[in-house]
Design a protein around this motif. Structure first.
Motif, PDB file in Angstrom:
ATOM      1  N   LEU A 143      55.789   4.612  21.847  1.00  0.00           N
ATOM      2  CA  LEU A 143      56.583   4.874  20.651  1.00  0.00           C
ATOM      3  C   LEU A 143      57.092   3.569  20.050  1.00  0.00           C
ATOM      4  CD1 LEU A 143      58.004   6.818  18.702  1.00  0.00           C
ATOM      5  CD2 LEU A 143      59.907   6.884  20.331  1.00  0.00           C
ATOM      6  N   ALA A 144      57.585   2.672  20.882  1.00  0.00           N
ATOM      7  CA  ALA A 144      58.094   1.396  20.391  1.00  0.00           C
ATOM      8  C   ALA A 144      56.988   0.582  19.721  1.00  0.00           C
ATOM      9  CB  ALA A 144      58.714   0.601  21.535  1.00  0.00           C
ATOM     10  N   ALA A 145      55.814   0.542  20.323  1.00  0.00           N
ATOM     11  CA  ALA A 145      54.697  -0.200  19.740  1.00  0.00           C
ATOM     12  C   ALA A 145      54.249   0.432  18.421  1.00  0.00           C
ATOM     13  CB  ALA A 145      53.539  -0.251  20.728  1.00  0.00           C
ATOM     14  N   THR A 146      54.218   1.751  18.387  1.00  0.00           N
ATOM     15  CA  THR A 146      53.831   2.448  17.165  1.00  0.00           C
ATOM     16  C   THR A 146      54.815   2.180  16.040  1.00  0.00           C
ATOM     17  OG1 THR A 146      52.788   4.183  18.479  1.00  0.00           O
ATOM     18  CG2 THR A 146      53.303   4.719  16.196  1.00  0.00           C
ATOM     19  N   LEU A 147      56.099   2.236  16.336  1.00  0.00           N
ATOM     20  CA  LEU A 147      57.108   1.966  15.315  1.00  0.00           C
ATOM     21  C   LEU A 147      57.061   0.515  14.845  1.00  0.00           C
ATOM     22  CD1 LEU A 147      60.153   3.995  16.691  1.00  0.00           C
ATOM     23  CD2 LEU A 147      58.690   4.547  14.742  1.00  0.00           C
ATOM     24  N   LEU A 148      56.798  -0.399  15.747  1.00  0.00           N
ATOM     25  CA  LEU A 148      56.678  -1.801  15.369  1.00  0.00           C
ATOM     26  C   LEU A 148      55.516  -1.998  14.404  1.00  0.00           C
ATOM     27  CD1 LEU A 148      57.553  -4.770  15.752  1.00  0.00           C
ATOM     28  CD2 LEU A 148      55.878  -4.874  17.601  1.00  0.00           C
ATOM     29  N   ILE A 149      54.373  -1.447  14.744  1.00  0.00           N
ATOM     30  CA  ILE A 149      53.206  -1.581  13.871  1.00  0.00           C
ATOM     31  C   ILE A 149      53.438  -0.871  12.542  1.00  0.00           C
ATOM     32  CG2 ILE A 149      50.784  -0.921  13.624  1.00  0.00           C
ATOM     33  CD1 ILE A 149      50.542  -1.436  16.673  1.00  0.00           C
ATOM     34  N   ALA A 150      54.058   0.299  12.591  1.00  0.00           N
ATOM     35  CA  ALA A 150      54.333   1.048  11.367  1.00  0.00           C
ATOM     36  C   ALA A 150      55.321   0.317  10.462  1.00  0.00           C
ATOM     37  CB  ALA A 150      54.874   2.436  11.714  1.00  0.00           C
TER      38      ALA A 150
ATOM     39  N   VAL B  40      55.686  -3.254  10.526  1.00  0.00           N
ATOM     40  CA  VAL B  40      55.104  -4.544  10.151  1.00  0.00           C
ATOM     41  C   VAL B  40      54.001  -4.360   9.117  1.00  0.00           C
ATOM     42  CG1 VAL B  40      53.753  -6.483  11.026  1.00  0.00           C
ATOM     43  CG2 VAL B  40      55.750  -5.707  12.280  1.00  0.00           C
ATOM     44  N   LEU B  41      53.206  -3.333   9.265  1.00  0.00           N
ATOM     45  CA  LEU B  41      52.073  -3.126   8.372  1.00  0.00           C
ATOM     46  C   LEU B  41      52.481  -3.041   6.897  1.00  0.00           C
ATOM     47  CD1 LEU B  41      48.987  -2.751   8.332  1.00  0.00           C
ATOM     48  CD2 LEU B  41      49.397  -0.309   8.538  1.00  0.00           C
ATOM     49  N   PRO B  42      53.435  -2.200   6.510  1.00  0.00           N
ATOM     50  CA  PRO B  42      53.812  -2.164   5.090  1.00  0.00           C
ATOM     51  C   PRO B  42      54.447  -3.465   4.612  1.00  0.00           C
ATOM     52  CG  PRO B  42      54.849  -0.339   6.267  1.00  0.00           C
ATOM     53  CD  PRO B  42      54.115  -1.153   7.263  1.00  0.00           C
ATOM     54  N   SER B  43      55.169  -4.152   5.489  1.00  0.00           N
ATOM     55  CA  SER B  43      55.777  -5.402   5.059  1.00  0.00           C
ATOM     56  C   SER B  43      54.714  -6.458   4.775  1.00  0.00           C
ATOM     57  CB  SER B  43      56.778  -5.908   6.093  1.00  0.00           C
ATOM     58  OG  SER B  43      56.121  -6.361   7.254  1.00  0.00           O
ATOM     59  N   ARG B  44      53.670  -6.499   5.603  1.00  0.00           N
ATOM     60  CA  ARG B  44      52.581  -7.461   5.371  1.00  0.00           C
ATOM     61  C   ARG B  44      51.799  -7.102   4.115  1.00  0.00           C
ATOM     62  NH1 ARG B  44      53.598 -12.008   7.201  1.00  0.00           N
ATOM     63  NH2 ARG B  44      51.438 -12.510   6.874  1.00  0.00           N
ATOM     64  N   ILE B  45      51.570  -5.820   3.876  1.00  0.00           N
ATOM     65  CA  ILE B  45      50.869  -5.396   2.660  1.00  0.00           C
ATOM     66  C   ILE B  45      51.703  -5.753   1.433  1.00  0.00           C
ATOM     67  CG2 ILE B  45      50.084  -3.378   1.349  1.00  0.00           C
ATOM     68  CD1 ILE B  45      49.239  -2.161   4.054  1.00  0.00           C
ATOM     69  N   GLY B  46      53.014  -5.534   1.516  1.00  0.00           N
ATOM     70  CA  GLY B  46      53.898  -5.893   0.405  1.00  0.00           C
ATOM     71  C   GLY B  46      53.887  -7.383   0.120  1.00  0.00           C
ATOM     72  N   LEU B  47      53.907  -8.189   1.159  1.00  0.00           N
ATOM     73  CA  LEU B  47      53.843  -9.636   0.977  1.00  0.00           C
ATOM     74  C   LEU B  47      52.529 -10.050   0.345  1.00  0.00           C
ATOM     75  CD1 LEU B  47      55.130 -12.410   1.455  1.00  0.00           C
ATOM     76  CD2 LEU B  47      54.082 -12.387   3.733  1.00  0.00           C
ATOM     77  N   TRP B  48      51.440  -9.454   0.776  1.00  0.00           N
ATOM     78  CA  TRP B  48      50.123  -9.755   0.227  1.00  0.00           C
ATOM     79  C   TRP B  48      50.060  -9.390  -1.259  1.00  0.00           C
ATOM     80  CZ3 TRP B  48      46.100  -6.018  -0.908  1.00  0.00           C
ATOM     81  CH2 TRP B  48      44.873  -6.588  -1.205  1.00  0.00           C
ATOM     82  N   VAL B  49      50.559  -8.209  -1.633  1.00  0.00           N
ATOM     83  CA  VAL B  49      50.565  -7.778  -3.029  1.00  0.00           C
ATOM     84  C   VAL B  49      51.442  -8.707  -3.863  1.00  0.00           C
ATOM     85  CG1 VAL B  49      51.284  -5.926  -4.593  1.00  0.00           C
ATOM     86  CG2 VAL B  49      50.000  -5.386  -2.524  1.00  0.00           C
ATOM     87  N   TYR B  50      52.596  -9.100  -3.350  1.00  0.00           N
ATOM     88  CA  TYR B  50      53.477 -10.023  -4.063  1.00  0.00           C
ATOM     89  C   TYR B  50      52.773 -11.357  -4.298  1.00  0.00           C
ATOM     90  CZ  TYR B  50      57.319 -13.209  -5.007  1.00  0.00           C
ATOM     91  OH  TYR B  50      58.106 -14.159  -5.571  1.00  0.00           O
ATOM     92  N   ASP B  51      52.099 -11.871  -3.289  1.00  0.00           N
ATOM     93  CA  ASP B  51      51.408 -13.150  -3.413  1.00  0.00           C
ATOM     94  C   ASP B  51      50.313 -13.077  -4.471  1.00  0.00           C
ATOM     95  OD1 ASP B  51      50.872 -15.865  -2.621  1.00  0.00           O
ATOM     96  OD2 ASP B  51      49.128 -15.117  -1.510  1.00  0.00           O
TER      97      ASP B  51
END
Length: 69
Positions: A29-36, A38-49
């Motif tokens: 559960l902890a690993a799943t929540l971490l990935i869930a 981090v994934l949108p934050s990285r996508i958001g950073l990529w779109v912003y860039d």
């Protein structure tokens, strides 16, 4: 969220109380929540860039495009 279900350790004769499986579920559960998270934050950073790069490219005057220096 970490949950400890080992409140009654002395209620049985030392058999398996299932805590290993509970710990595995908590780790999963902890690993799943971490990935869930981090994934949108990285996508958001990529779109912003990409957006900032596009805006910079659109604001360069046509007569200076492609010039170095």
């Amino acid at each position: 969220i970490w949950v400890n279900n080992n409140n009654n350790k002395n209620d049985h004769d030392g058999g398996d109380d299932g805590s290993s499986s509970t710990n595995q579920n908590n780790a999963t559960l902890a690993a799943t929540l971490l990935i869930a998270g981090v994934l949108p934050s990285r996508i958001g950073l990529w779109v912003y860039d990409i957006s900032v790069t596009q805006l910079f490219q659109q604001t360069v005057a046509p007569n200076v495009r492609g010039q170095v220096g």
